[in-house]
Design an enzyme around this catalytic site. Structure first.
Site, mmCIF file in Angstrom:
data_model
loop_
_atom_site.group_PDB
_atom_site.id
_atom_site.type_symbol
_atom_site.label_atom_id
_atom_site.label_comp_id
_atom_site.label_asym_id
_atom_site.label_seq_id
_atom_site.Cartn_x
_atom_site.Cartn_y
_atom_site.Cartn_z
ATOM 1 N N HIS A 1 -8.969 0.329 -17.939
ATOM 2 C CA HIS A 1 -9.898 1.217 -17.207
ATOM 3 C C HIS A 1 -11.313 1.300 -17.737
ATOM 4 C CE1 HIS A 1 -10.002 4.042 -20.452
ATOM 5 N NE2 HIS A 1 -8.402 3.875 -20.471
ATOM 6 N N THR B 1 -11.379 -3.358 -34.188
ATOM 7 C CA THR B 1 -12.504 -3.192 -33.214
ATOM 8 C C THR B 1 -13.396 -4.269 -33.049
ATOM 9 O OG1 THR B 1 -13.796 -1.821 -34.308
ATOM 10 C CG2 THR B 1 -12.066 -0.772 -33.099
#
Length: 129
Positions: free
Chosen positions: A58, A108
């Protein structure tokens, strides 16, 4: 320890999951290639509750949270990488050969070869050799 499962999903025609020879998974692995690639090299050892995806699924902006407008980025994991339990690898990450990712880490950013990383977000702890 045969109580877990593995869930691998290539969601789109363009999505690919590649796993090298000799790589082993413990219980409860999840690999999702949404629109790109997730590549895991040879002879990796992957602890339980492992998660990797090429997507956030998203957008961050309110208007892009449910309309399918979001970016994917390939994940590439080299050879001989060792993952502790409960590790998450996020989109766009490259983990180079021979590295170790500590239990509970969220990766990350890119991981240098032959290094130990750990934490949230995962950071360099030390070089192995």
């Amino acid at each position: 320890m045969i109580s877990g499962y593995a869930y691998f999903e290539a969601r789109a025609e363009t999505a690919e999951i590649e796993i090298g020879e000799g790589t082993i998974f413990n219980n409860s692995a999840v690999i999702i290639a949404d629109r790109g690639k997730v590549v895991i090299g040879r002879n990796c050892m992957i602890g339980s509750n492992f998660f990797v995806a090429d997507s956030d699924f998203h957008g961050l902006e309110v208007e892009n949270r449910a309309n399918g407008k979001y970016q994917c980025a390939d994940v590439v994991i080299g050879n001989d990488v060792f993952f502790g339990n409960d590790v998450k690898v996020l989109k766009g990450v490259t983990i180079h050969n021979g590295s170790v990712i500590g239990s509970g880490s969220i990766v990350t950013g890119d991981v240098l070869p032959g290094c130990i990383y750990g934490g949230v977000p995962a950071k360099l702890i030390r070089h192995i050799s």
